[in-house]
Scaffold this active site. Structure first.
Site, PDB file in Angstrom:
ATOM      1  N   ARG A  83       1.054  -1.110  -0.067  1.00 48.43           N
ATOM      2  CA  ARG A  83       0.016   0.268  -0.397  1.00 48.43           C
ATOM      3  C   ARG A  83       0.791   1.467   0.133  1.00 48.43           C
ATOM      4  O   ARG A  83       2.304   1.110   0.518  1.00 48.43           O
ATOM      5  CB  ARG A  83      -1.219  -0.138   1.034  1.00 48.43           C
ATOM      6  CG  ARG A  83      -0.514   0.010   2.403  1.00 48.43           C
ATOM      7  CD  ARG A  83      -0.897  -0.111   3.560  1.00 48.43           C
ATOM      8  NE  ARG A  83      -0.205   0.366   4.803  1.00 48.43           N
ATOM      9  CZ  ARG A  83       0.902   1.214   5.558  1.00 48.43           C
ATOM     10  NH1 ARG A  83       1.147   2.083   5.095  1.00 48.43           N
ATOM     11  NH2 ARG A  83       1.375   0.896   6.881  1.00 48.43           N
ATOM     12  N   GLY A  85       1.682   4.729   1.832  1.00 48.64           N
ATOM     13  CA  GLY A  85       1.542   5.749   2.778  1.00 48.64           C
ATOM     14  C   GLY A  85       2.977   5.196   4.113  1.00 48.64           C
ATOM     15  O   GLY A  85       4.127   5.408   3.141  1.00 48.64           O
ATOM     16  N   VAL A  87       4.845   4.123   7.975  1.00 46.53           N
ATOM     17  CA  VAL A  87       4.586   2.787   8.804  1.00 46.53           C
ATOM     18  C   VAL A  87       2.913   2.900   9.986  1.00 46.53           C
ATOM     19  O   VAL A  87       2.592   3.914   9.764  1.00 46.53           O
ATOM     20  CB  VAL A  87       5.627   2.128   9.722  1.00 46.53           C
ATOM     21  CG1 VAL A  87       6.265   3.919  10.746  1.00 46.53           C
ATOM     22  CG2 VAL A  87       5.522   1.302  10.690  1.00 46.53           C
ATOM     23  N   TYR A  89       0.392   0.495  12.900  1.00 48.82           N
ATOM     24  CA  TYR A  89      -0.062  -0.751  13.672  1.00 48.82           C
ATOM     25  C   TYR A  89      -0.868  -0.716  13.904  1.00 48.82           C
ATOM     26  O   TYR A  89      -2.561  -0.226  13.153  1.00 48.82           O
ATOM     27  CB  TYR A  89       0.884   0.096  15.189  1.00 48.82           C
ATOM     28  CG  TYR A  89       0.145  -1.064  15.953  1.00 48.82           C
ATOM     29  CD1 TYR A  89       0.283  -2.663  16.244  1.00 48.82           C
ATOM     30  CD2 TYR A  89      -1.899  -1.087  16.383  1.00 48.82           C
ATOM     31  CE1 TYR A  89      -0.061  -2.989  17.431  1.00 48.82           C
ATOM     32  CE2 TYR A  89      -2.124  -1.603  17.307  1.00 48.82           C
ATOM     33  CZ  TYR A  89      -1.139  -2.342  17.675  1.00 48.82           C
ATOM     34  OH  TYR A  89      -1.519  -4.384  18.408  1.00 48.82           O
ATOM     35  N   GLY A 157      -4.209   4.036   3.809  1.00 49.07           N
ATOM     36  CA  GLY A 157      -3.098   3.749   3.085  1.00 49.07           C
ATOM     37  C   GLY A 157      -3.864   2.833   1.900  1.00 49.07           C
ATOM     38  O   GLY A 157      -4.417   1.876   2.447  1.00 49.07           O
ATOM     39  N   CYS A 186       2.554   6.580  10.863  1.00 48.30           N
ATOM     40  CA  CYS A 186       2.261   7.257   9.610  1.00 48.30           C
ATOM     41  C   CYS A 186       3.515   8.624   9.411  1.00 48.30           C
ATOM     42  O   CYS A 186       3.603   9.367   8.746  1.00 48.30           O
ATOM     43  CB  CYS A 186       1.153   8.382  10.124  1.00 48.30           C
ATOM     44  SG  CYS A 186      -0.711   7.192   9.602  1.00 48.30           S
TER      45      CYS A 186
END
Length: 229
Positions: A83, A85, A87, A89, A157, A186
């Site tokens: 995707r 964007g 990082v 969680y 994302g 992000c």
């Protein structure tokens, strides 16, 4: 986990329950191929076991703050994704939604689609008395709690391939926010992360209620996009 009988006019809704990120990505790819071939559009809803996901770029890897030992102690997996964007969680208590739709059918391009996703989340939050908003240069949905700084409650994302969407949004409902301390969410080091539970306390809605509101909002926003074209 939630009521899987939620339906919508414009797409099929499939509840994947709790599913590992890699397995859900495989489901997405299968559904994407079907939608490209002309099958009915779909909206997948899922919760993932604790996992950090990120695109395969060195600059993004630097946004994981914890080493492998710390991640292991926390029980958090790491998965590379395709995707856009930065990082992020995923974990229990977070509603992850993967719309797989043909943009052209709804008179959308990438930019309008991202704004539509934000609007869907803001509509969902409003149903529970929470005001969400956009922030310039920071994709996602943000809120301000009493006595709290501006914080992100939903990350976005996506990937567009053959004019059909993949990936989508992650809305924190009762998510364990401590796991966000393992990353720079992000890639935005100066912004906080929050959840509906933190904002509403004991008044936090059940996941099934959030799913129902979000599906309805997505269906409605698609209809509005078509009508404006």
């Amino acid at each position: 986990m939630r009521d899987s009988s939620v339906t919508a006019e414009r797409f099929g809704v499939e509840d994947l329950g709790v599913m590992a990120y890699a397995e859900a990505l495989g489901v997405q790819r299968e559904v994407h191929a079907g939608v490209v071939a002309g099958e009915r559009e779909r909206l997948l809803v899922v919760e993932h076991p604790a996992v950090i996901t990120l695109p395969d770029r060195d600059a993004v890897r630097a946004h994981i703050l914890a080493d492998s030992e710390a991640l292991g102690r926390a029980g958090v997996d790491v998965q590379i994704t395709d995707r856009g964007g930065d990082v992020t969680y995923h974990g229990p208590g977070q509603l992850v939604v993967y719309p797989i739709v043909r943009l052209r059918d709804h008179r959308l391009n990438l930019g309008r689609y991202m704004r539509l996703l934000e609007a869907v989340v803001m509509d969902t939050l409003a149903a529970f008395g929470v005001v969400g908003h956009r922030r310039e240069g920071a994709t996602g949905v943000w809120v301000e709690g009493e006595g709290e700084p501006v914080s992100k409650v939903c990350a976005l994302g996506v990937r567009i391939r053959k004019n059909v969407t993949m990936h989508g949004l992650a809305l924190n409902v009762t998510t364990d926010l401590r796991h966000f301390e393992l990353i720079v969410p992000c890639g935005l080091a100066d912004r906080g992360v929050t959840s509906l539970e933190r904002l509403l306390g004991e008044g936090v809605p059940a996941m099934a209620e959030v799913v129902s509101e979000l599906v309805s909002a997505f269906d409605r926003r698609l209809a509005e996009a078509e009508a404006r074209a």
